[in-house]
Design a protein around this motif. Structure first.
Motif, PDB file in Angstrom:
ATOM      1  N   ALA A 116      -0.379   4.676   4.990  1.00 61.45           N
ATOM      2  CA  ALA A 116      -0.651   3.249   4.823  1.00 61.45           C
ATOM      3  C   ALA A 116      -1.272   2.594   6.063  1.00 61.45           C
ATOM      4  O   ALA A 116      -2.183   1.774   5.937  1.00 61.45           O
ATOM      5  CB  ALA A 116       0.627   2.507   4.413  1.00 61.45           C
ATOM      6  N   PRO A 117      -0.808   2.888   7.291  1.00 61.96           N
ATOM      7  CA  PRO A 117      -1.350   2.180   8.470  1.00 61.96           C
ATOM      8  C   PRO A 117      -2.801   2.559   8.755  1.00 61.96           C
ATOM      9  O   PRO A 117      -3.156   3.742   8.764  1.00 61.96           O
ATOM     10  CB  PRO A 117      -0.438   2.636   9.620  1.00 61.96           C
ATOM     11  CG  PRO A 117       0.758   3.238   8.975  1.00 61.96           C
ATOM     12  CD  PRO A 117       0.289   3.801   7.674  1.00 61.96           C
ATOM     13  N   THR A 118      -3.636   1.569   8.988  1.00 63.52           N
ATOM     14  CA  THR A 118      -5.021   1.823   9.399  1.00 63.52           C
ATOM     15  C   THR A 118      -5.065   2.076  10.896  1.00 63.52           C
ATOM     16  O   THR A 118      -4.135   1.735  11.625  1.00 63.52           O
ATOM     17  CB  THR A 118      -5.920   0.637   9.035  1.00 63.52           C
ATOM     18  OG1 THR A 118      -5.347  -0.574   9.570  1.00 63.52           O
ATOM     19  CG2 THR A 118      -6.043   0.499   7.530  1.00 63.52           C
ATOM     20  N   GLY A 124       0.811  -1.209   0.000  1.00 60.98           N
ATOM     21  CA  GLY A 124       0.000   0.000   0.000  1.00 60.98           C
ATOM     22  C   GLY A 124       0.844   1.259   0.000  1.00 60.98           C
ATOM     23  O   GLY A 124       0.559   2.225  -0.719  1.00 60.98           O
ATOM     24  N   ALA A 125       1.917   1.266   0.817  1.00 59.78           N
ATOM     25  CA  ALA A 125       2.808   2.427   0.867  1.00 59.78           C
ATOM     26  C   ALA A 125       3.500   2.647  -0.479  1.00 59.78           C
ATOM     27  O   ALA A 125       3.602   3.782  -0.960  1.00 59.78           O
ATOM     28  CB  ALA A 125       3.844   2.243   1.971  1.00 59.78           C
ATOM     29  N   CYS A 126       3.969   1.552  -1.101  1.00 54.43           N
ATOM     30  CA  CYS A 126       4.660   1.666  -2.393  1.00 54.43           C
ATOM     31  C   CYS A 126       3.704   2.078  -3.507  1.00 54.43           C
ATOM     32  O   CYS A 126       4.025   2.958  -4.320  1.00 54.43           O
ATOM     33  CB  CYS A 126       5.330   0.335  -2.742  1.00 54.43           C
ATOM     34  SG  CYS A 126       6.695  -0.111  -1.636  1.00 54.43           S
ATOM     35  N   GLY A 166      -5.025   9.144  13.984  1.00 52.85           N
ATOM     36  CA  GLY A 166      -4.035  10.023  14.590  1.00 52.85           C
ATOM     37  C   GLY A 166      -2.594   9.706  14.247  1.00 52.85           C
ATOM     38  O   GLY A 166      -1.763  10.614  14.150  1.00 52.85           O
ATOM     39  N   LEU A 167      -2.253   8.412  14.065  1.00 51.96           N
ATOM     40  CA  LEU A 167      -0.868   8.064  13.757  1.00 51.96           C
ATOM     41  C   LEU A 167      -0.428   8.689  12.438  1.00 51.96           C
ATOM     42  O   LEU A 167       0.681   9.234  12.333  1.00 51.96           O
ATOM     43  CB  LEU A 167      -0.701   6.544  13.694  1.00 51.96           C
ATOM     44  CG  LEU A 167       0.688   6.062  13.256  1.00 51.96           C
ATOM     45  CD1 LEU A 167       1.756   6.516  14.245  1.00 51.96           C
ATOM     46  CD2 LEU A 167       0.723   4.550  13.106  1.00 51.96           C
ATOM     47  N   GLY A 207       3.341  -0.500  13.745  1.00 52.08           N
ATOM     48  CA  GLY A 207       4.790  -0.704  13.787  1.00 52.08           C
ATOM     49  C   GLY A 207       5.398  -0.817  12.411  1.00 52.08           C
ATOM     50  O   GLY A 207       6.479  -0.286  12.134  1.00 52.08           O
ATOM     51  N   VAL A 208       4.694  -1.521  11.505  1.00 53.39           N
ATOM     52  CA  VAL A 208       5.186  -1.666  10.134  1.00 53.39           C
ATOM     53  C   VAL A 208       5.228  -0.307   9.446  1.00 53.39           C
ATOM     54  O   VAL A 208       6.206   0.043   8.773  1.00 53.39           O
ATOM     55  CB  VAL A 208       4.293  -2.640   9.336  1.00 53.39           C
ATOM     56  CG1 VAL A 208       4.776  -2.759   7.891  1.00 53.39           C
ATOM     57  CG2 VAL A 208       4.281  -4.012   9.993  1.00 53.39           C
ATOM     58  N   GLY A 209       4.149   0.477   9.628  1.00 59.26           N
ATOM     59  CA  GLY A 209       4.107   1.803   9.020  1.00 59.26           C
ATOM     60  C   GLY A 209       5.219   2.698   9.526  1.00 59.26           C
ATOM     61  O   GLY A 209       5.844   3.432   8.748  1.00 59.26           O
ATOM     62  N   VAL A 210       5.498   2.647  10.832  1.00 59.33           N
ATOM     63  CA  VAL A 210       6.560   3.470  11.407  1.00 59.33           C
ATOM     64  C   VAL A 210       7.923   3.038  10.861  1.00 59.33           C
ATOM     65  O   VAL A 210       8.772   3.878  10.521  1.00 59.33           O
ATOM     66  CB  VAL A 210       6.543   3.390  12.945  1.00 59.33           C
ATOM     67  CG1 VAL A 210       7.788   4.035  13.532  1.00 59.33           C
ATOM     68  CG2 VAL A 210       5.296   4.063  13.498  1.00 59.33           C
TER      69      VAL A 210
END
Length: 423
Positions: A143-145, A111-113, A366-367, A176-179
């Motif tokens: 990307a992070p939900t 999703g990020a890519c 919020g993240l 954590g993956v998104g960060v």
């Protein structure tokens, strides 16, 4: 203008707007706060125009330039990240480990890519000075939900148990993956060479994981053996605050350490405190849920004031529409590819309806806002407001529009699934 004044002002708005929503509008809390924050931002913009040159405009200007980024990165981000990951129940996770892992890791990365590539193409067509690493960094931000939005909005209309757990599990793990992706892509965006990226970013990531794990392992016995419910909460606060501080001291990623701290804390509670006192467990969970809701609420209110600046951007409407469209396309594309390796889907869902449900149910919160705000020192002001404005558009659209329409969308998908399974 002091931090205390800003905090009192934000807290007063949260209380008053929350009470108004409870008695009058009766919307889901997150949806109401997001809507009201936009109204506040618009009202502030209008007031600044009407009272130009007066003390009212001066106050609005001071609120507008309040260093929210410093407040986040030096104050509350670590607690937001810990709160999002400390509620994991490994016993539940084992039931759908493969599906949750694919969604949290593979789907978030894809999703990020996908988002970064799509926005890079759109930025090129619009003549914006955005590099591919910057767009990939933007993709990792959105990307992070969001776990709070997922549980409070999606669970109100009776999602099937396994689908509900998948959505919640994905949102808890992909923080954590998104960060981690954000640290990597922001390193690429600001590094002068690939060797500089690997020499700086990899130690940041692995050092953060080590600090978060070791600090939690050392402090957890205090939580395990204390009989005081309050002291147990203080130990969890100390674990994440110490991890974040040590990372700041040694140059590691405090955000990643905070997520690791939450995951390790949850794992240790599941292993060593399975029969934990009910009151102690309830107070622990209640404290962190309340704190997470408060910090997210403050973020939304502060972003309402930032709306004053965002609406003054060039091409703001077009940028918002591009950001929202890219998010939906990237989310559906990453889910479609992820289902190929996910195995059997739960609750009788076929791939098409599964992708439809999780695309529209992929709410942001919020993240994403916090990560967007943390880029201010990394990039130019123009690019910063493009990323902040795009993130705000996505958070607003997913929380308000998708959140308000999720029930009829789910009901339509559920009828389609039931009809298909009855054949």
């Amino acid at each position: 203008m002091s931090f205390l004044f800003i905090f009192v002002l934000a807290l007063a708005m949260i209380c008053l707007l929350g009470f108004f929503n409870e008695k009058v509008t009766k919307l889901t809390y997150e949806i109401a706060l997001m809507l009201f924050s936009v109204v506040i931002g618009a009202a502030a913009l209008l007031a600044a125009t009407v009272f130009s040159g007066t003390s009212a405009a001066e106050i609005l200007g001071k609120i507008q330039v309040f260093n929210i980024e410093k407040f986040l990165m030096d104050g509350v981000l670590c607690f937001m990240l810990f709160a999002g990951s400390c509620h994991l129940k490994l016993s539940d996770f084992k039931r759908q480990a493969r599906q949750v892992t694919v969604l949290a890791f593979v789907c978030t990365l894809l999703g990020a890519c996908f988002y970064g590539l799509l926005f890079y193409g759109a930025a090129y067509l619009m003549g914006l000075n955005l590099s591919l690493p910057m767009c990939l960094m933007f993709g990792s931000i959105v990307a992070p939900t969001d776990p709070i939005a997922a549980t409070s909005i999606l669970n109100k209309f009776g999602l099937p148990k396994n689908i509900s757990f998948l959505i919640e599990g994905e949102s808890l793990f992909n923080d954590g993956v998104g960060v981690a992706l954000f640290v990597c892509f922001s390193g690429l965006a600001t590094a002068t060479s690939s060797s500089g990226f690997f020499s700086v970013m990899l130690p940041q990531i692995f050092g953060a994981v080590a600090v978060g794990a070791v600090a939690t392992l050392l402090l957890f016995p205090l939580y395990r053996f204390t009989k005081s419910n309050t002291l147990g909460i203080f130990v969890s606060l100390l674990s994440v605050a110490l991890s974040y501080y040590l990372c700041e001291l040694f140059g590691f990623s405090g955000a990643i350490a905070s997520v690791v701290c939450g995951i390790v804390f949850a794992a240790l509670r599941s292993k060593f405190c399975p029969q934990e006192d009910t009151e102690k467990a309830e107070r622990f969970c209640s404290f962190w849920e309340t704190l997470d809701t408060l910090l997210n609420s403050v973020l939304y209110i502060m972003l309402g004031f930032s709306f004053v600046r965002i609406m003054q951007m060039e091409h703001v409407i077009l940028l918002a529409l591009v950001a929202i469209a890219a998010n939906l396309i990237a989310r559906s594309g990453s889910l479609s590819l992820s289902t190929l390796i996910m195995g059997r889907l739960p609750d009788g869902y076929d791939k098409f309806n599964f992708v439809r449900l999780l695309t529209w149910g992929g709410l942001r919160g919020g993240l994403s806002v916090a990560l967007a705000m943390s880029t201010r020192e990394m990039i130019s002001e123009d690019i910063y407001f493009i990323i902040l404005g795009g993130t705000y558009a996505i958070v607003f659209f997913t929380t308000v529009i998708q959140g308000l329409t999720m029930k009829p969308v789910y009901q339509r998908i559920d009828r389609s699934v039931s009809k298909r399974n009855s054949k």
